[in-house]
Motif scaffolding. Structure first.
Motif, mmCIF file in Angstrom:
data_model
loop_
_atom_site.group_PDB
_atom_site.id
_atom_site.type_symbol
_atom_site.label_atom_id
_atom_site.label_comp_id
_atom_site.label_asym_id
_atom_site.label_seq_id
_atom_site.Cartn_x
_atom_site.Cartn_y
_atom_site.Cartn_z
ATOM 1 N N VAL A 30 0.870 -1.170 0.000
ATOM 2 C CA VAL A 30 0.000 0.000 0.000
ATOM 3 C C VAL A 30 0.910 1.224 0.000
ATOM 4 C CG1 VAL A 30 -1.881 1.184 1.174
ATOM 5 C CG2 VAL A 30 -1.651 -1.297 1.375
ATOM 6 N N ILE A 51 -1.261 -5.529 -10.633
ATOM 7 C CA ILE A 51 -2.585 -4.918 -10.569
ATOM 8 C C ILE A 51 -2.500 -3.706 -9.652
ATOM 9 C CG2 ILE A 51 -5.008 -5.264 -9.985
ATOM 10 C CD1 ILE A 51 -4.301 -8.362 -10.228
ATOM 11 N N ILE A 53 -4.530 -0.625 -7.837
ATOM 12 C CA ILE A 53 -5.845 -0.160 -7.419
ATOM 13 C C ILE A 53 -5.679 1.245 -6.864
ATOM 14 C CG2 ILE A 53 -7.829 -0.629 -5.940
ATOM 15 C CD1 ILE A 53 -6.828 -3.544 -5.758
ATOM 16 N N LEU A 55 -6.866 3.917 -4.720
ATOM 17 C CA LEU A 55 -7.827 4.047 -3.618
ATOM 18 C C LEU A 55 -8.334 5.468 -3.491
ATOM 19 C CD1 LEU A 55 -6.062 1.853 -0.904
ATOM 20 C CD2 LEU A 55 -7.817 1.186 -2.550
ATOM 21 N N VAL A 68 -0.819 7.123 -18.805
ATOM 22 C CA VAL A 68 -2.164 6.688 -18.429
ATOM 23 C C VAL A 68 -2.622 7.520 -17.243
ATOM 24 C CG1 VAL A 68 -3.584 4.712 -17.784
ATOM 25 C CG2 VAL A 68 -1.485 4.353 -19.097
ATOM 26 N N GLU A 69 -3.775 8.163 -17.371
ATOM 27 C CA GLU A 69 -4.336 8.924 -16.262
ATOM 28 C C GLU A 69 -4.958 7.964 -15.249
ATOM 29 O OE1 GLU A 69 -4.102 12.194 -15.936
ATOM 30 O OE2 GLU A 69 -3.151 12.499 -17.896
ATOM 31 N N LEU A 70 -4.740 8.221 -13.980
ATOM 32 C CA LEU A 70 -5.268 7.353 -12.923
ATOM 33 C C LEU A 70 -6.122 8.168 -11.957
ATOM 34 C CD1 LEU A 70 -2.011 5.356 -12.083
ATOM 35 C CD2 LEU A 70 -3.928 4.598 -13.498
ATOM 36 N N ALA A 72 -9.181 7.778 -8.555
ATOM 37 C CA ALA A 72 -9.747 6.894 -7.531
ATOM 38 C C ALA A 72 -10.824 6.004 -8.140
ATOM 39 C CB ALA A 72 -10.320 7.728 -6.395
ATOM 40 N N GLY A 73 -10.784 4.728 -7.805
ATOM 41 C CA GLY A 73 -11.736 3.770 -8.357
ATOM 42 C C GLY A 73 -11.214 3.033 -9.566
ATOM 43 N N ASP A 74 -10.040 3.427 -10.060
ATOM 44 C CA ASP A 74 -9.461 2.736 -11.215
ATOM 45 C C ASP A 74 -8.739 1.467 -10.784
ATOM 46 O OD1 ASP A 74 -10.330 4.609 -13.012
ATOM 47 O OD2 ASP A 74 -8.395 5.618 -13.216
ATOM 48 N N PHE A 75 -8.905 0.435 -11.585
ATOM 49 C CA PHE A 75 -8.156 -0.814 -11.437
ATOM 50 C C PHE A 75 -7.379 -1.016 -12.726
ATOM 51 C CE2 PHE A 75 -9.890 -3.108 -7.682
ATOM 52 C CZ PHE A 75 -10.798 -2.149 -7.287
ATOM 53 N N MET A 76 -6.094 -1.252 -12.618
ATOM 54 C CA MET A 76 -5.277 -1.381 -13.817
ATOM 55 C C MET A 76 -4.413 -2.637 -13.731
ATOM 56 S SD MET A 76 -2.603 1.366 -15.486
ATOM 57 C CE MET A 76 -1.495 1.372 -14.053
ATOM 58 N N ARG A 77 -4.440 -3.410 -14.800
ATOM 59 C CA ARG A 77 -3.556 -4.573 -14.912
ATOM 60 C C ARG A 77 -2.437 -4.240 -15.878
ATOM 61 N NH1 ARG A 77 -2.542 -8.673 -18.754
ATOM 62 N NH2 ARG A 77 -1.845 -10.618 -17.789
ATOM 63 N N ILE A 78 -1.214 -4.613 -15.525
ATOM 64 C CA ILE A 78 -0.082 -4.457 -16.426
ATOM 65 C C ILE A 78 0.443 -5.844 -16.753
ATOM 66 C CG2 ILE A 78 2.222 -3.476 -16.732
ATOM 67 C CD1 ILE A 78 1.457 -1.274 -14.821
ATOM 68 N N LEU A 96 -2.234 0.578 -4.660
ATOM 69 C CA LEU A 96 -1.987 -0.783 -4.211
ATOM 70 C C LEU A 96 -1.380 -1.567 -5.351
ATOM 71 C CD1 LEU A 96 -2.643 -2.940 -1.978
ATOM 72 C CD2 LEU A 96 -4.649 -3.424 -3.337
ATOM 73 N N THR B 5 -4.402 -2.770 -19.109
ATOM 74 C CA THR B 5 -5.851 -2.627 -19.210
ATOM 75 C C THR B 5 -6.311 -1.864 -17.984
ATOM 76 O OG1 THR B 5 -5.841 -4.880 -20.088
ATOM 77 C CG2 THR B 5 -7.980 -3.882 -19.687
ATOM 78 N N VAL B 7 -9.827 -0.226 -15.919
ATOM 79 C CA VAL B 7 -11.265 0.004 -15.822
ATOM 80 C C VAL B 7 -11.555 0.838 -14.591
ATOM 81 C CG1 VAL B 7 -11.927 -2.152 -16.960
ATOM 82 C CG2 VAL B 7 -11.653 -2.116 -14.485
#
Lengths: 114, 114
Positions: A30, A51, A53, A55, A68-70, A72-78, A96, B5, B7
């Motif tokens: 975290v 991944i 997250i 927060l 990539v703009e990030l 709160a609430g975004d989940f991103m996989r690389i 996270l 990716t 979301v």
């Protein structure tokens, strides 16, 4: 012996949970980035997926030279083959990282510093 | 094809991210329990560990007949052999489940409803 482990995570700069939770399938940390801060850590994983997250707050990541703009609430996989570099926090308060351990962490990580 | 990716997850009752993020190492769902609601789903995993992240609110979980208080900022790991049952949300707004996939999800899950 309990079949569960629970920890409460404070607002530190970085908290690693592998040992605290005796994790076997993932690494989790975290992270809090103050406004304007960045993590210029260019690295890639051969087999692990990451991944992120978001927060709270907002910021951006640079992945394979794409920004990539990030928010709160975004989940991103690389994907394992990508190089993800330099998280830039505008007000990015909590990120996270989760990634899978297939072999040892060190063996699976290729890294170079900017 | 991008190596990442992303979301954005809305405040739905449950959002599953496996297909949306093309995850290979984990199952992730984001869950919102209204005040007073519960998930009386007694189950165990033979090989997967579960990780719960309490994003906001508070509630409790019953694991092997032991009641565990949950608050925002808590991270909890449940061992593969444990039966974790009935998340009870007082104001439990967001819970994240992460668990590892070694085989197929269905084969690895033993479940019974209350």
């Amino acid at each position: 012996m309990n079949n569960f482990t629970k920890v409460s995570v404070a607002q530190d700069a970085r908290t690693e949970l592998h040992d605290k939770l005796s994790l076997t399938g993932a690494e989790i940390s975290v992270n809090n980035l103050p406004a304007g801060a960045g993590v210029p850590f260019v690295h890639s994983h051969k087999k692990n997926e990451e991944i992120y997250i978001i927060l709270s707050g907002k910021g951006k990541a640079v992945i394979d030279d794409e920004t990539v703009e990030l928010n709160a609430g975004d989940f991103m996989r690389i994907a394992p083959s990508a190089k993800d570099s330099s998280l830039q926090g505008t007000i990015l308060q909590s990120v996270l990282y989760v990634f899978r351990l297939r072999k040892t962490l060190l063996k699976d990580t290729q890294q170079m510093m900017l």
